[in-house]
Each structure stands twice: as structure tokens, then as C-alpha cells.
Design an enzyme around this catalytic site. Structure first.
Site, PDB file in Angstrom:
ATOM      1  N   HIS A  34     -17.204  60.652  81.493  1.00  7.66           N
ATOM      2  CA  HIS A  34     -17.513  61.185  82.708  1.00  7.66           C
ATOM      3  C   HIS A  34     -16.886  62.626  83.465  1.00  7.66           C
ATOM      4  CE1 HIS A  34     -12.641  61.097  83.072  1.00  7.66           C
ATOM      5  NE2 HIS A  34     -12.858  59.563  82.696  1.00  7.66           N
ATOM      6  N   HIS A  37     -13.189  64.348  81.593  1.00  9.84           N
ATOM      7  CA  HIS A  37     -13.698  64.918  80.374  1.00  9.84           C
ATOM      8  C   HIS A  37     -14.718  65.786  80.231  1.00  9.84           C
ATOM      9  CE1 HIS A  37     -12.983  60.273  79.750  1.00  9.84           C
ATOM     10  NE2 HIS A  37     -11.820  60.357  78.784  1.00  9.84           N
ATOM     11  N   GLN A  61      -1.980  53.006  70.007  1.00 11.51           N
ATOM     12  CA  GLN A  61      -1.472  53.045  71.380  1.00 11.51           C
ATOM     13  C   GLN A  61      -1.503  51.712  71.781  1.00 11.51           C
ATOM     14  OE1 GLN A  61      -4.147  56.884  71.899  1.00 11.51           O
ATOM     15  NE2 GLN A  61      -4.281  56.315  74.408  1.00 11.51           N
ATOM     16  N   GLY A 149      -4.957  66.151  80.707  1.00 16.44           N
ATOM     17  CA  GLY A 149      -5.798  65.280  81.895  1.00 16.44           C
ATOM     18  C   GLY A 149      -4.367  65.441  82.258  1.00 16.44           C
ATOM     19  N   GLN A 155       2.360  61.256  79.274  1.00 16.19           N
ATOM     20  CA  GLN A 155       1.163  61.778  78.344  1.00 16.19           C
ATOM     21  C   GLN A 155       0.907  63.713  78.048  1.00 16.19           C
ATOM     22  OE1 GLN A 155      -1.974  60.073  76.370  1.00 16.19           O
ATOM     23  NE2 GLN A 155      -3.160  62.498  77.060  1.00 16.19           N
ATOM     24  N   SER A 189     -11.825  57.151  85.316  1.00 18.68           N
ATOM     25  CA  SER A 189     -10.729  56.771  84.222  1.00 18.68           C
ATOM     26  C   SER A 189     -12.532  56.148  83.775  1.00 18.68           C
ATOM     27  CB  SER A 189     -10.313  55.770  84.670  1.00 18.68           C
ATOM     28  OG  SER A 189      -9.763  55.271  83.834  1.00 18.68           O
TER      29      SER A 189
HETATM   30  P1  AMP Z   1      -8.811  59.507  77.822  1.00 17.63           P
HETATM   31  O1  AMP Z   1     -10.473  59.154  76.868  1.00 17.63           O
HETATM   32  O2  AMP Z   1      -8.748  58.414  78.869  1.00 17.63           O
HETATM   33  O3  AMP Z   1      -8.079  59.460  76.861  1.00 17.63           O
HETATM   34  O4  AMP Z   1      -8.184  60.994  78.032  1.00 17.63           O
HETATM   35  C1  AMP Z   1      -8.548  62.045  77.791  1.00 17.63           C
HETATM   36  C2  AMP Z   1      -8.683  63.103  77.976  1.00 17.63           C
HETATM   37  O5  AMP Z   1      -8.846  63.339  79.416  1.00 17.63           O
HETATM   38  C3  AMP Z   1      -7.016  62.824  78.728  1.00 17.63           C
HETATM   39  O6  AMP Z   1      -6.124  63.858  78.029  1.00 17.63           O
HETATM   40  C4  AMP Z   1      -7.574  63.179  80.033  1.00 17.63           C
HETATM   41  O7  AMP Z   1      -6.217  62.842  80.337  1.00 17.63           O
HETATM   42  C5  AMP Z   1      -8.429  63.279  80.310  1.00 17.63           C
HETATM   43  N1  AMP Z   1      -8.418  62.507  81.345  1.00 17.63           N
HETATM   44  C6  AMP Z   1      -9.010  61.730  82.091  1.00 17.63           C
HETATM   45  N2  AMP Z   1      -8.933  61.214  83.612  1.00 17.63           N
HETATM   46  C7  AMP Z   1      -9.006  62.333  83.533  1.00 17.63           C
HETATM   47  C8  AMP Z   1      -9.499  62.639  85.516  1.00 17.63           C
HETATM   48  N3  AMP Z   1     -10.238  61.899  86.223  1.00 17.63           N
HETATM   49  N4  AMP Z   1      -9.430  63.782  85.364  1.00 17.63           N
HETATM   50  C9  AMP Z   1      -9.186  64.954  84.550  1.00 17.63           C
HETATM   51  N5  AMP Z   1      -8.923  64.119  83.688  1.00 17.63           N
HETATM   52  C10 AMP Z   1      -8.993  63.259  82.498  1.00 17.63           C
END
Ligand code: AMP
Length: 283
Positions: A34, A37, A61, A149, A155, A189
């Protein structure tokens, strides 16, 4: 954008980039991409990096099997988003490629206190898995910069510690990027797409609570604000895991507002089956 599924092929390509003096920026993800990312990819690109994005839904995880099985997989749409965002390299490994010796005997790291509070407490084993996968991905990609993020603040702290444990804190710069939100404040998310319409309509209550915790930081009593937030979330239909404030440097939990520390407020709450987390820096 070039796509690799095999570690050896990816490493060969990255080596050639490094020989040409490229700086590698790495964005690990679990896909279902989204604008959150996308913002990480765009930031890395804007800073002149050769951008490597990985999509890997890491089985180790997930403390909740149902959450793992229902995790959205949208590789074709993800690929398009990455191309539009200017990503250079997509790494799409299989579980065998990441864990060639199986998932049972993978190296683990001790994150101490960070693994016992908030997400660590509510999702036992989660950060162990995060450490395993990010540790392995960093060994494979060997980036100069790692973009993550603030959305997953704990994390980020765990990965900062991982870099220290691996002695890589000077070689790999961790860049924490701002949270990208929907118009009503809901933090973007991958799990949001599983919300039903009524659930989606109340989901931004979490952000409203965070803003209220922030705006009342000079009121003196976090306990009252915390109680009101939990009551509001529960009234709207959430099951609240925590409403907390902590020192933003080390995530040491605070009983009350402390203007001498940089503070962060963090909330985790479940609506139906979907668990949402969010946070806000206070001062
Ligand atoms: P994930 O695919 O959920 O593992 O997220 C991958 C990366 O994208 C991680 O570093 C997250 O913190 C970041 N991320 C997820 N959602 C957001 C958001 N709304 N704003 C900024 N970064 C994000």
C-alpha cells in the site's frame, strides 16, 4: 525492475551494482503493498539508492496460525506498485530459499526487555521470528541502508538492537520513515483490507485516541487519559491489548507523561479478528 527468486541470482546482480559504486537501499516487506510501503521505496529512491524490495510472508513470525493463513497475497498488484514507485530489484524468495535448513533450527537473537513488553508480551515469539527473517535477509542483501516504517516502532527498536548484536550498526544505516495514514487517520496496513465496512468505520478510533493522548500531554495524568481511551475503544467494539506511553529512545514504559523524555504513545487493539497497531511521537 528485475525480479529474483533465488538468493544466488540476487547476490550476483547486487554485486555487479556495488562494483559500479551503487548504494543499496533495502525495504523488507510481506507484500499486500500500500502507500505506506510505497513511501519507503520512494524515500530510498529519492535518496539515490538502488532499491531492493523483498516480499516474503515469514512463517516464523506469526504466533497466530490463522493470521498467517489469511495474510493477503497480491503479487501482481504489488509488482505494479513497485514498478511505479521506482523500485529497482524485487526479491521474491520461497520459504526454502530463506530457510534452507528448515524453519526449526534458524539462528535466534536475544532482544531482552524489548521482547517482553507490548507486542513482545502480546505476541510471544513474534520478534524472535522477525529477528530471524531480517537477520537472514540482511545477510543476503547486505544493504547500506535499511528503510523501515515507524508504524512498527517496536520492530524498528528490535532491528536497531539486531544490527548492534550483529555488529552491523555502522555498516547498515536504519532509516525510520513516517507513518502513512488514510484520510481519517487510520494507519495504512496490509491487514486493513480484511476489515468489514462497519469495522473500517470505527478503525480510526485508534488514531483519535493517540491524538488525544498527545494533546493532553501537559494535563498531568496519563492514567486518566489511558482509562478514557480504553473505555472508548471498548465501547466502539474493540478488544484493547494496550494503551501505553514509553520513552521513545528505548521503549521503557512510562507510568505518566514525562516532558524530560522523548515520548511515544502506542496502541494495539483487535476489531473482530483483525489486530491493529499504531503509535504517535508525543513531543
Ligand atoms: P510489512 O509488509 O507489514 O511487514 O511492512 C513492511 C514495512 O513497511 C515495515 O517497515 C513497516 O513498518 C512499513 N509500513 C507498514 N505500514 C506502514 C505505514 N502505514 N506507513 C509507513 N510505513 C509502513
Amino acid at each position: 525492475m528485475v525480479i529474483f527468486k533465488k538468493v544466488a541470482d540476487l547476490q550476483k546482480y547486487i554485486s555487479a551494482q556495488i562494483e559500479q559504486k551503487s548504494i543499496i537501499g533495502f525495504v523488507p516487506t510481506m507484500g499486500a503493498l500500500h502507500n505506506g510501503h510505497r513511501s519507503l521505496i520512494e524515500k530510498a529512491k529519492a535518496e539515490g539508492k538502488v532499491v531492493v524490495c523483498s516480499i516474503f510472508v515469514n512463517p516464523t513470525q506469526f504466533n497466530d496460525k490463522n493470521d498467517f493463513e489469511k495474510y493477503p497475497i497480491t503479487v501482481d498488484a504489488d509488482t505494479e506498485i513497485l514498478i511505479n514507485a521506482g523500485c529497482d530489484i524485487l526479491f521474491l524468495p520461497s520459504v526454502d530459499e530463506i530457510y534452507p535448513g528448515g524453519t526449526e533450527k534458524v539462528q535466534t537473537f536475544d532482544f531482552g526487555y524489548l521482547d517482553t513488553i507490548l507486542e513482545g508480551e502480546k505476541r510471544p515469539g513474534h520478534f524472535k521470528g522477525v529477528g530471524q527473517v531480517v537477520g537472514r535477509l540482511l545477510d543476503i542483501v547486505e544493504p547500506h541502508y535499511l528503510y523501515m516504517g515507524q508504524k512498527d516502532y517496536q520492530q524498528c527498536m528490535v532491528i536497531k538492537k539486531l544490527l548492534e548484536i550483529k555488529g552491523k550498526q555502522n555498516e547498515i544505516q536504519l532509516i525510520i520513515c513516517p507513518i502513512i495514514r488514510e484520510a481519517d487517520g487510520l494507519a495504512m496496513s496490509s491487514r486493513n483490507r480484511r476489515l468489514t465496512e462497519p469495522q473500517r468505520n470505527i478503525a480510526s478510533t485508534i488514531y483519535q485516541c493517540l491524538v488525544s493522548i498527545q494533546s493532553r500531554q501537559n494535563s498531568g495524568d496519563f492514567g486518566i487519559v489511558q482509562k478514557e481511551c480504553i473505555e472508548l475503544l471498548n465501547k466502539k467494539g474493540f478488544v484493547t491489548d494496550y494503551v501505553a506511553i514509553a520513552d521513545a529512545r528505548d521503549l521503557k514504559l512510562l507510568d505518566n507523561y514525562d516532558q524530560d523524555s522523548p515520548m511515544i504513545a502506542l496502541i494495539a487493539a483487535k476489531v473482530g479478528e483483525i489486530r491493529l497497531i499504531d503509535n504517535i511521537l508525543l513531543n
